[in-house]
Design a protein around this motif. Structure first.
Motif, mmCIF file in Angstrom:
data_model
loop_
_atom_site.group_PDB
_atom_site.id
_atom_site.type_symbol
_atom_site.label_atom_id
_atom_site.label_comp_id
_atom_site.label_asym_id
_atom_site.label_seq_id
_atom_site.Cartn_x
_atom_site.Cartn_y
_atom_site.Cartn_z
ATOM 1 N N GLN A 829 0.829 -1.203 0.000
ATOM 2 C CA GLN A 829 0.000 0.000 0.000
ATOM 3 C C GLN A 829 0.869 1.261 0.000
ATOM 4 O O GLN A 829 0.573 2.254 -0.683
ATOM 5 C CB GLN A 829 -0.950 0.005 1.209
ATOM 6 N N GLN A 830 1.970 1.235 0.759
ATOM 7 C CA GLN A 830 2.867 2.401 0.807
ATOM 8 C C GLN A 830 3.554 2.615 -0.538
ATOM 9 O O GLN A 830 3.707 3.742 -1.018
ATOM 10 C CB GLN A 830 3.904 2.193 1.919
ATOM 11 N N PHE A 831 3.974 1.514 -1.167
ATOM 12 C CA PHE A 831 4.606 1.626 -2.467
ATOM 13 C C PHE A 831 3.611 2.154 -3.513
ATOM 14 O O PHE A 831 3.944 2.969 -4.381
ATOM 15 C CB PHE A 831 5.154 0.267 -2.887
ATOM 16 N N ARG A 832 2.358 1.666 -3.452
ATOM 17 C CA ARG A 832 1.328 2.116 -4.376
ATOM 18 C C ARG A 832 1.069 3.623 -4.200
ATOM 19 O O ARG A 832 0.894 4.360 -5.178
ATOM 20 C CB ARG A 832 0.054 1.306 -4.149
ATOM 21 N N LYS A 833 1.027 4.068 -2.949
ATOM 22 C CA LYS A 833 0.801 5.508 -2.682
ATOM 23 C C LYS A 833 1.948 6.357 -3.218
ATOM 24 O O LYS A 833 1.746 7.433 -3.794
ATOM 25 C CB LYS A 833 0.628 5.712 -1.184
#
Length: 877
Positions: A829-833
């Motif tokens: 999720q952090q990488f996607r953000k």
């Protein structure tokens, strides 16, 4: 017994009163004859458009062996009742006995004798009827008067040469305005030098009050200088403000003029169309226009209209009488003109009623075929005229507001010029206080939106923060060397003044866009101190071959130049001038040319010479940044005496086949001349006749200082023309002509074509040589490219600044390795953000908006660069 054949006319309450003398027809009364004074009341009939008789009256007088005449008639106030009644002054002369009597006419057509008196002389000069009824006249330079209350002739203790007006003034009663010989004060010597107005003109105005018998100062009516020319006066308005008498009047003069006065000062003048004006009376029409009816001794009349100025509105000839009243019962006044007509016995047969507007009735116009439709069209026409008058009045109001606006702009420019001079001369400029500056708040926006010069402080006293550019002035001035000028000179060529400044080589090499301006050093409150000039740039090489001449920008510097996006318009863009830039053997001279005639009006004038230029500074990246500078070069003094003595004249004389003109003289002649270049091509013969034509028919000799240019000594208009003949090959050459005007150019070309072979062709070159213009075009295109590059760089800088917040927010995301982030769901999720943020930043960087002021500045710079390139391309075409 003799009778007067002259009828008397008088307007009263919209009616025309006709007074006539006639014999009483009784055959039995041969010795005891009587004279009848008949009056007829005539009223205008709007249906028939003619005057009809309403009533009549008769007054009989015994006149055995005597002569009866009507002297004058007027409408005066009856002191017993306060009613204005017609009044007639009669004269009955029997041998040396002269009897005068005054009659009042009542509404019942009954005549009432008011008073009578006897004199041993006849009344001839300045006879006036006024309220009472009363009568005054002038005889042997003395003033006499009699009233119905006393019935005794009285003498006023004044000496006068003429009476110009008699009437009522607020707070003073009946006042006589007259002219007399000037009475000098006891402290003033009549034989010595005097500065008083009365002593200069020898006569003066004065006012004398009948009731209080006191004198009024004549200057409250008009200056004493008019006492010798004024023949009649009409006072339109009188009032008292703070115990001071304020009077508005109109006067006619022996110089055939009508002058309007307010509070003793002339405010307007109008030339009258005829000679010998004798009387003036006012009329107020339906359009609220104030008209002045002037009658002349020749029987002519005219009407002067007063709006913003006095002007003759109409004029008529062979006029018997002009009356002013409301003859058509419209509520406003009209003019009734009675014309002389020998073919008719009716006194009102030929007339005209008009108010110079919608009312126009005449006896020679047939109204029998008037129809309702025609009357409707006339009414519509009157409504249209009124609407147009309203629009015209609104237009005049707009013009007055524009004049006030221009006056304020002029005051702003004058104060800016004073501030500029003080800034250049390192003096402290004193700002105007709030009492001296009117409409400060309204004009503050005008000043702030139109700053004339960079570094000027505000003209208003309520500016809190001074401009930052003022603090930059000392740093800019410090870059100018102490001795940057070698010589300051001036020359007079025809009607032009040429001012030249010779700059040092080191200082001139760092400048571009050099120009001069002239500012008058005196404090003139009504005119601008900036001297208007025309702009022209002349470039001469070391051989003094005047082939490269430009009327626009000079050649750009060979190195790349970084544009100054924060530069303001310099002085030469605000005030166009004629600036000449001349290069000769390392000596750099800048000249300015202006018209000489306006300066000679001041007889003696001192001008400040200012130099304007763009100074280039080298930066670390080898680019150049220009700064606009304004420096003081010195002052020049110009007076009419030196010019008359030929001190600044140009001397071009022959000496041993050369022209002995100094370098300043040569530069002055070139600066005021107009340059034309012609390409001469011959197909079958050489161009030897051109040089023979110059040295032979044109009588030219080369300059001693520079032999490539030759001066024409031929008598006539062509004298003073400078030629430059440059051969490219025996069959082609360029002839450059420096002449005063096109007339001289055409004369030179006409003479040249006759000397050339028929196969030669002459072509006008626009300006400059092809090689120089090509190099200038390359440099101008380079400047245009740098302008675009710097503009895009400035836009990218703004875009990077706008993305600062996003970059800072991106730093908050964990910068851990990508592999470790993909191990857990939270990491994914952090990488996607993070990936989503980078994508949004990329889109925003590709679609950036620009501030309006920044875009306007970039567009202006680009337009200036493209205009320079287009001008060079046009000259190359």
């Amino acid at each position: 017994m003799l009778m007067s054949e002259q009828d008397q006319f008088l307007s009263y309450n919209g009616e025309v009163l006709v007074f006539q003398l006639s014999k009483q027809k009784h055959a039995a009364e041969a010795d005891d004859k009587t004279i009848n004074l008949c009056v007829r009341r005539m009223a205008f009939n709007r249906d028939t458009k003619l005057f009809d008789q309403k009533s009549s009256g008769v007054f009989s007088m015994g006149a055995s062996h005597s002569k009866v005449e009507i002297i004058c008639c007027s409408c005066t106030t009856d002191s017993r009742t306060g009613i204005v009644l017609p009044c007639i002054l009669m004269k009955q002369k029997k041998r040396n006995n002269v009897k005068y009597f005054l009659l009042l006419l009542h509404s019942s057509n009954q005549f009432e004798p008011s008073f009578y008196f006897r004199l041993d002389y006849e009344l001839k000069e300045d006879i006036r009827l006024f309220a009472g009824p009363s009568l005054l006249w002038r005889h042997a330079n003395k003033l006499f008067y009699i009233s119905s209350s006393t019935c005794v002739v009285q003498s006023a203790p004044v000496q006068l040469s003429s009476v110009v007006w008699t009437g009522e003034i607020v707070g003073e009663g009946t006042v006589v305005l007259g002219v007399r010989t000037a009475c000098l004060p006891e402290t003033e010597d009549p034989d010595g030098f005097s500065v008083s107005d009365r002593a200069i003109w020898g006569s003066e105005f004065f006012g004398y009050t009948i009731q209080t018998q006191k004198m009024l100062t004549g200057t409250c009516f008009m200056p004493h200088a008019y006492s010798r020319v004024v023949s009649s006066v009409y006072i339109c308005k009188s009032e008292r403000l703070k115990q001071q008498l304020r009077i508005s009047l109109v006067a006619i003069t022996h110089k055939n003029q009508l002058v309007w006065f307010q509070n003793g000062a002339p405010k307007g003048v109008c030339e009258l169309p005829y000679e010998k004006p004798c009387s003036v009376k006012p009329a107020l029409t339906s359009s609220n226009d104030l008209l002045f009816v002037v009658s002349f001794a020749s029987g002519n009349s005219c009407v002067v209209q007063k709006r913003d100025s006095l002007q003759v509105a109409s004029k008529w000839q062979k006029v018997k009488c002009v009356l002013v009243d409301d003859f058509i019962s419209s509520g406003s006044e009209q003019l009734l003109l009675l014309f002389e007509d020998d073919s008719s016995t009716d006194v009102l047969s030929t007339f005209k009623i008009t108010d110079l507007g919608e009312v126009n009735y005449a006896s020679d116009i047939s109204y029998k075929h008037d129809s309702p439709a025609a009357e409707g069209l006339q009414e519509n026409g009157l409504l249209t005229v009124r609407a147009l008058e309203t629009r015209l009045q609104a237009g005049w109001t707009s013009v007055r507001e524009l004049q006030q606006h221009l006056g304020l702009q002029k005051r702003v420019i004058l104060e800016s010029c004073r501030a500029l001079i003080d800034l250049v001369e390192e003096r402290t400029h004193i700002l105007p206080n709030s009492k001296q500056v009117k409409c400060r708040r309204w004009a503050r926006s005008l000043l702030n939106s139109a700053k004339l010069f960079e570094g000027l402080v505000s003209l208003w006293d309520d500016v809190e923060n001074p401009p930052d550019s003022l603090s930059k002035v000392p740093a800019l001035v410090s870059e100018v060397p102490e001795h940057f000028t070698e010589e300051l000179w001036q020359r007079v060529v025809g009607d032009s003044l040429v001012v030249g400044v010779k700059l040092t080589e080191s200082f001139y090499s760092s400048l571009s866009d050099v120009s001069l301006s002239l500012v008058m050093d005196q404090d003139f409150s009504l005119i601008s101190p900036i001297i208007k000039c025309q702009s022209k740039i002349i470039k001469l090489n070391k051989a003094f071959s005047a082939l490269a001449v430009s009327s626009s920008q000079t050649e750009p510097p060979p190195k790349k130049m970084k544009l100054d996006l924060h530069g303001k318009n310099d002085l030469k863009k605000e005030f166009p001038m004629r600036s000449s830039r001349i290069q000769l053997d390392g000596a750099k001279t800048v000249t300015a040319v202006t018209s000489l005639s306006p300066l000679l009006a001041f007889h003696r004038v001192c001008c400040v010479v200012l130099l304007h230029a763009s100074k280039q500074n080298h930066q670390n990246d080898s680019l150049q940044q220009s700064k606009k500078i304004t420096v003081l070069c010195g002052k020049i003094l110009l007076n009419l005496e030196d010019i008359s003595n030929g001190r600044y004249s140009v001397n071009m004389l022959r000496e041993n086949s050369y022209c002995t003109g100094s370098m300043q003289d040569i530069l002055a002649v070139l600066a005021v001349s107009v340059r034309f270049s012609f390409q001469i091509v011959s197909c079958d013969c050489t161009l030897t006749p051109v040089r023979s034509w110059l040295l032979g028919e044109m009588e030219c000799t080369p300059f001693k200082e520079c032999q490539d240019n030759i001066f024409c000594h031929k008598a006539g208009n062509v004298h003073g023309t400078i030629f430059n003949w440059a051969l490219k090959n025996p069959f082609e050459g360029v002839l450059t002509i420096f002449c005063r005007n096109l007339t001289v150019l055409f004369q030179c070309l006409h003479s040249l074509i006759r000397a050339l072979p028929p196969s030669c062709s002459v072509k006008l070159l626009r300006s400059g040589s092809k090689e120089v213009l090509t190099e200038q075009l390359a440099l101008a295109l380079e400047k245009e490219m740098l302008t675009l590059k710097n503009s895009l760089f400035l836009k990218e800088t703004k875009a990077e600044n706008s993305l600062t917040w996003e970059n800072e927010s991106g730093k908050k995301i964990n910068n851990a390795p990508v592999a470790s982030l993909l191990d857990t769901e939270e990491g994914v999720q952090q990488f996607r953000k993070k990936l989503q943020n980078e994508r949004e930043e990329s889109v925003r960087s590709m679609n950036q908006t620009m501030d309006g002021a920044l875009y306007q500045k970039i567009a202006l710079k680009m337009a200036e660069a493209q205009l320079s390139s287009d001008m060079i391309v046009w000259r190359l075409a």
